[in-house]
Design a protein around this motif. Sequence first.
Motif, PDB file in Angstrom:
ATOM      1  N   ARG A 160     -12.334   3.641   2.560  1.00  0.00           N
ATOM      2  CA  ARG A 160     -11.235   4.502   2.117  1.00  0.00           C
ATOM      3  C   ARG A 160     -11.237   5.842   2.846  1.00  0.00           C
ATOM      4  O   ARG A 160     -10.176   6.392   3.147  1.00  0.00           O
ATOM      5  N   MET A 185      -9.632   5.295   6.141  1.00  0.00           N
ATOM      6  CA  MET A 185      -8.180   5.170   6.038  1.00  0.00           C
ATOM      7  C   MET A 185      -7.533   6.537   5.840  1.00  0.00           C
ATOM      8  O   MET A 185      -6.498   6.846   6.463  1.00  0.00           O
ATOM      9  N   ASP A 186      -8.112   7.377   4.990  1.00  0.00           N
ATOM     10  CA  ASP A 186      -7.562   8.727   4.786  1.00  0.00           C
ATOM     11  C   ASP A 186      -7.588   9.518   6.087  1.00  0.00           C
ATOM     12  O   ASP A 186      -6.632  10.238   6.410  1.00  0.00           O
ATOM     13  N   MET A 194      -4.771   8.331   8.412  1.00  0.00           N
ATOM     14  CA  MET A 194      -3.451   8.787   8.012  1.00  0.00           C
ATOM     15  C   MET A 194      -3.239  10.260   8.349  1.00  0.00           C
ATOM     16  O   MET A 194      -2.106  10.690   8.631  1.00  0.00           O
ATOM     17  N   LYS A 195      -4.309  11.052   8.333  1.00  0.00           N
ATOM     18  CA  LYS A 195      -4.190  12.478   8.664  1.00  0.00           C
ATOM     19  C   LYS A 195      -4.136  12.712  10.172  1.00  0.00           C
ATOM     20  O   LYS A 195      -3.631  13.738  10.627  1.00  0.00           O
ATOM     21  N   LEU A 251      -9.387  -1.005   0.141  1.00  0.00           N
ATOM     22  CA  LEU A 251      -8.471   0.121   0.058  1.00  0.00           C
ATOM     23  C   LEU A 251      -7.805   0.163  -1.305  1.00  0.00           C
ATOM     24  O   LEU A 251      -7.677  -0.852  -2.002  1.00  0.00           O
ATOM     25  N   THR A 252      -7.349   1.335  -1.675  1.00  0.00           N
ATOM     26  CA  THR A 252      -6.592   1.473  -2.919  1.00  0.00           C
ATOM     27  C   THR A 252      -5.154   1.004  -2.690  1.00  0.00           C
ATOM     28  O   THR A 252      -4.677   0.896  -1.544  1.00  0.00           O
ATOM     29  N   ARG A 290      -2.489   2.658  -3.271  1.00  0.00           N
ATOM     30  CA  ARG A 290      -1.749   3.738  -2.614  1.00  0.00           C
ATOM     31  C   ARG A 290      -1.946   3.705  -1.109  1.00  0.00           C
ATOM     32  O   ARG A 290      -0.991   3.865  -0.331  1.00  0.00           O
ATOM     33  N   GLN A 291      -3.191   3.491  -0.675  1.00  0.00           N
ATOM     34  CA  GLN A 291      -3.477   3.444   0.756  1.00  0.00           C
ATOM     35  C   GLN A 291      -2.775   2.264   1.424  1.00  0.00           C
ATOM     36  O   GLN A 291      -2.269   2.380   2.542  1.00  0.00           O
ATOM     37  N   ASP A 301       0.851   3.208   1.776  1.00  0.00           N
ATOM     38  CA  ASP A 301       1.022   4.167   2.870  1.00  0.00           C
ATOM     39  C   ASP A 301       0.908   3.466   4.226  1.00  0.00           C
ATOM     40  O   ASP A 301       1.630   3.804   5.172  1.00  0.00           O
ATOM     41  N   LEU A 302       0.015   2.497   4.314  1.00  0.00           N
ATOM     42  CA  LEU A 302      -0.159   1.757   5.570  1.00  0.00           C
ATOM     43  C   LEU A 302       1.105   0.954   5.902  1.00  0.00           C
ATOM     44  O   LEU A 302       1.566   0.943   7.055  1.00  0.00           O
TER      45      LEU A 302
END
Length: 786
Positions: free
Chosen positions: A708, A711-712, A715-716, A740-741, A743-744, A747-748
């Motif tokens: 996770r 992944m964060d 995304m940043k 992954l959550t 939400r992730q 977003d992906l």
Amino acid sequence: MGSAGVHGAYDSIETGGVRVRAFCWMGDCSSWRFDAVSGCQPYAFSLAGFLSIEVTNVPMPRLRTSLFTLSLAFAVLTAAAPFGEMARAQESDAQELSNAQLLKDFDHFVFIRSDELAEAYAQAILARGISPTEFVGLIEDDPKESERFQNAIRQAMLAPMLEEVAGELFNLYERGRLDRARNADEIARNIQLLGGNPRARMLATDRLREAGEFAVPQLLEVLLARRNQPLESQVERLLVNMGGDAVNPLAASLFDVDAITKSRLALMLGRTGRSEALPYLTDLYATTDDSAVREAAAQGIRLIAGYEPRPEMVAELYTQLGEQYYGHSKGLTRFRDETHQLLWNYDPGVGLLMTPIRTEVFHEAKTMELAERAMARDAEHEEAIALWLAANFSREIDHPEGYENPVYPASRPDALFYAVMAGAESTQRVLARSLEDRDSPLARRAIEALSRTAGDSSLWEGQGASRPLLDALAFPERRVQYDAAIALGKAKPNRPFPGAERIAPILAGAVRDASQRFALVITQDIERQQELSELLQKAGYQVPRAGRSLHDVQAAIADSPGIDLIVVELATDSTEGLLESARQMQKLQATPILALLPQTGWNKLWPRYETNTLTDVARAGLTREQLAARIGQLVSTASGDPVSESEAREYALASLDVLHDLAISRNSVIDVADAATPLMTALGDQSGDVKLRIADVLARMRKPEAQRALMDAAMKATGSVRVALLDRVTESARGFGNMLTDRQVSDLIELTTKSAGREATAGAALIGALNLSEQQLVPLILASEK
């Protein structure tokens, strides 16, 4: 009236044929003085405590009249003479004085506590560039001046304005005394005086003892010549009384002189009572074939130790003496506070030869010499081998920049070469010694040698009950921890051992904060806490806490990865207790501590910590610049220079390499997952190649938090960095599944549908690796058709 001089604060002028000169003759000018010098009658008195008048060549019947006339003339002169004119005359008048007169003037102005003038005359002496031997001649060739100068220096050292310049004069005097005493011609002359009358013998004895080791070669020549029995007896008595100053030169000669002289020297060494002569006498006893020499050696041993010779102990005795030199024993340092010491060897064709060597590497040179003697007598003496290796490393560490060591030329292999060649067992001993001594630079070199030589298990199994490399993981200095963790991680251990769980977190710490430095401030005054904290922050330290006692900063010690410096300014008793308590704490055992004390406290504690490389006891009142310099010197000596940005990067990359290899091999002993939390933090702080290599390690951890965090970070990020991080998330998903959550994942999907090119492809690859459900995939397919 013959001649008159007004002496005081403003040098000299000449008005109406009367010479007025800034000088006050002898003693306290607030009272009357009288003396007779060569039939003349000097008379001095004080006017308003300001200037003194000296009247010379005045017959006593005319003295009262002359004094009245002169005092009236002085009143007129001081009223009429412009201040500037008197000041301008000062330099020219000083130039007219002889060196001896300048020195007497300095003494005088010290005695009457005219500090400004005393300083001026001292500076005038120093400005003339008088050689040390010439300066000592001015003092010692005049019996009265010798005592006068000593008293003046003692008084001047108590005056703040004069302390520095008085120290320079005293150092010049001491240097001159030594230079004169050590001069070969002076030594030869004094040796001849030993055969003179009692007064001459006493004077010569004092001067030769002052010459110390420098006098021994010529004294030995008298014994070797055997031409003057009375003089030989005086020389023998002198050498015995010289004690430690005679031991090293005589011991160096002991094995190469003729048999008669060997016996004589053996007895003389015994009579000195010096224990450092024991190894040489025992060696002579064990190796000589001459019965008379053997008995003389035995007698010498009995005189020193009180026991019969133990020839089987030769190697051990040399090693024990080497240990004393390695510890920089004051009793074995002949020329304390001097830049050079002397090494000795004897050439039968030339005689006793001295080799000057810088004090910084003298003790190491003697240690190596003694260890070599021990190894020559016992090639399997493990302690002697390890001692030699440690001393050789220390020689490199202490080597002055640009210096050519006369006994270890640059063409010889470096210390690491010998440590690697000696093997793991001896190097483990060196590491154990360094940890016990809290010697960080030595520990790091020993670890480097171990990492090149030790087999897998020998690294963590150590020798018997000792496991130095594992102990290094808990060493207070973080570079030692990093080096030890890297060495153990590279070995890829396959059997559990105590401390293995600390390796991964230490490596992760090296990635995150290798260049960070933490300091503590402990002082009662809040404003002083702030002042010292600001100074340390300016020097590059983080100061997590300032307090009034060690107890106040306990939490900061526990929370910091390590404490790199403590600055203490407390009362003497409190400082003494803090220093003792700090060294009982595991995290502070190798932390440099600077203690600022008042003069009385400094006088009490400085002798105790004079040779302690981890503790610097300084007098309070240092300027900010002096304090910063003192801190820099202390930390550099104790721990080495601060970790630079380039060094921090090297530690980060080396640690990541080890963690990556351990992760790929799925090492069962060192769990890289233990490094997850600090690496996830570092992932957000780092950039470029280091960031991606952190991601490589995290991608190989079976931890949802790691996937996770990757992944964060993706995304940043933007551009090629985002693509690279998405690839690492894909690698994690392939190895350990989707963690992954929701939400992730959403977003992906949104990112992938809105992206193009490499970024869209990377997102699609990750979606495929996540093995999403049909419900999650259908919206993505429909969006792509639009």
